[in-house]
Design a protein around this motif. Structure first.
Motif, PDB file in Angstrom:
ATOM      1  N   GLU A  58       0.844  -1.199   0.000  1.00  0.00           N
ATOM      2  CA  GLU A  58       0.000   0.000   0.000  1.00  0.00           C
ATOM      3  C   GLU A  58       0.877   1.245   0.000  1.00  0.00           C
ATOM      4  O   GLU A  58       1.813   1.348   0.792  1.00  0.00           O
ATOM      5  N   ASN A 117      -4.527   4.846  -2.179  1.00  0.00           N
ATOM      6  CA  ASN A 117      -5.697   5.405  -1.493  1.00  0.00           C
ATOM      7  C   ASN A 117      -6.317   6.525  -2.326  1.00  0.00           C
ATOM      8  O   ASN A 117      -5.620   7.423  -2.791  1.00  0.00           O
ATOM      9  N   GLU A 149      -7.944   1.828  -3.315  1.00  0.00           N
ATOM     10  CA  GLU A 149      -8.636   1.700  -2.034  1.00  0.00           C
ATOM     11  C   GLU A 149      -9.595   2.864  -1.891  1.00  0.00           C
ATOM     12  O   GLU A 149      -9.176   4.019  -1.880  1.00  0.00           O
ATOM     13  N   ASP A 179     -11.806   0.293   1.902  1.00  0.00           N
ATOM     14  CA  ASP A 179     -10.914   0.600   3.019  1.00  0.00           C
ATOM     15  C   ASP A 179     -11.709   0.924   4.285  1.00  0.00           C
ATOM     16  O   ASP A 179     -12.856   1.356   4.207  1.00  0.00           O
ATOM     17  N   LYS A 200     -11.042  -4.302   3.403  1.00  0.00           N
ATOM     18  CA  LYS A 200      -9.958  -4.102   4.356  1.00  0.00           C
ATOM     19  C   LYS A 200     -10.595  -3.760   5.697  1.00  0.00           C
ATOM     20  O   LYS A 200     -11.189  -2.690   5.854  1.00  0.00           O
ATOM     21  N   GLU A 234      -6.088  -4.917   8.837  1.00  0.00           N
ATOM     22  CA  GLU A 234      -5.129  -3.808   8.918  1.00  0.00           C
ATOM     23  C   GLU A 234      -4.655  -3.604  10.345  1.00  0.00           C
ATOM     24  O   GLU A 234      -5.370  -3.918  11.297  1.00  0.00           O
TER      25      GLU A 234
HETATM   26 CA    CA Z   1      -5.804   2.549   2.979  1.00  0.00          CA
END
Ligand code: CA
Ligand code: C2E
Ligand code: CA
Ligand code: CA
Length: 274
Positions: A58, A117, A149, A179, A200, A234
């Motif tokens: 990421e 992101n 994401e 996310d 996530k 996460e």
């Molecule tokens: Ca993220």
């Protein structure tokens, strides 16, 4: 404020409360920062919980400010959103991540995706999909290496528009993750209609394991499996959390237990070593 002849933003005190001065400074320094390459992407690997192999990374932005030191994205991304500066910054982030991924490919690193992101303002731009596709074309990166994401709150907004955009991205084989899942207010019937690949789970649910609160986490993992979605946990920091996640049959983990976000120079040796 800088006398650089560019647009200055006026920010009213009642909009931002006491942090007004700081936000004003961030905004004014921002243009300079893009020009002077003060932004950097760090990368945090994601690992398969069973094999320990890296399956993705990421991209996480940092601002190396000349006088204030490193500024956290939690501080400047919201300001960038409020002022619209997220649009040029967001394109810069996408382009840099695609270029970096291309370099790793040239170094022989196959299979892993780079996750970027995307902020709400960015996603809601009418030409968002075109922008992503043109950056892929310009950098020459195969779309299968890119993951986007989007937060649960973005995904739950403006249903038809979200479905339309995600469908176009999926048609190009771009991978899509939701996310911070579990922190918004997802309607499950609505979630089912979204053409996405992965959830996530927000780190707060992973940390809950330490206090015996793992019911929501377990339910999210079960839900993901029922919907044939991949699931990433996460913020995994301890062996105990990792153990529980394995018991719950979570497939992928990301967190300090495995790797911290690292500068691009440090990542390639890590990718090569596995
Ligand atoms: Ca993220
Ligand atoms: P996020 O997307 O949920 O990113 C995960 C955050 O958790 C990152 O913080 C990461 O450094 C941190 N983290 C990773 N592992 C652990 C762990 O084991 N424990 C704990 N406590 N934290 C961990 P970071 O880098 O400060 O980013 C914060 C937020 O800023 C991100 O949350 C994301 O919403 C936003 N952000 C970061 N980079 C970008 C970007 O390039 N574009 C946009 N639009 N937003 C970004
Ligand atoms: Ca997250
Ligand atoms: Ca977050």
């Amino acid at each position: 404020a800088k006398e650089n002849g560019r647009k200055q933003y006026i920010i009213y005190a009642d909009e931002f409360g006491e942090n007004v001065y700081e936000k004003f400074e961030i905004t004014n320094d921002f243009y300079d920062a893009l020009d002077k390459e003060q932004f950097k992407l760090n990368y945090q690997p994601q690992v398969d919980l069973h094999s320990g192999k890296i399956v993705g990374v990421e991209a996480l932005i940092r601002w190396q400010h000349p006088t204030k030191g490193v500024i956290s994205p939690a501080k400047f991304i919201p300001v960038a959103e409020e002022t619209g500066l997220i649009i040029p910054l967001g394109s810069w982030i996408l382009r840099k991540a695609c270029l970096d991924r291309k370099q790793w490919l040239e170094a022989g690193i196959q299979d892993i995706r780079v996750a970027v992101n995307i902020s709400m303002k960015q996603f809601q731009q009418e030409n968002f999909v075109e922008t992503v596709l043109s950056i892929l074309e310009e950098t020459g990166l195969d779309p299968t290496y890119l993951e986007l994401e989007i937060t649960e709150s973005i995904a739950m907004n403006k249903h038809q528009d979200v479905i339309k955009k995600l469908t176009l991205l999926r048609e190009k084989q771009i991978y899509v993750s939701i996310d911070d899942f579990g922190t918004g207010y997802s309607s499950l019937s609505y979630l089912k209609e979204l053409p996405i690949n992965q959830l996530k789970v927000d780190q707060s649910f992973v940390q809950g394991i330490d206090h015996g609160n793992y019911q929501i986490l377990q339910s999210i993992i079960t839900l993901a499996q029922a919907m044939q979605l991949s699931v990433v946990a996460e913020g995994v920091e301890t062996e105990k959390q990792a153990q529980r996640l394995k018991e719950f049959k979570c497939s992928i983990a990301q967190g300090y237990l495995y790797y911290k976000p690292m500068p691009v120079e440090d990542l390639l040796p890590v990718l090569k070593s596995i």
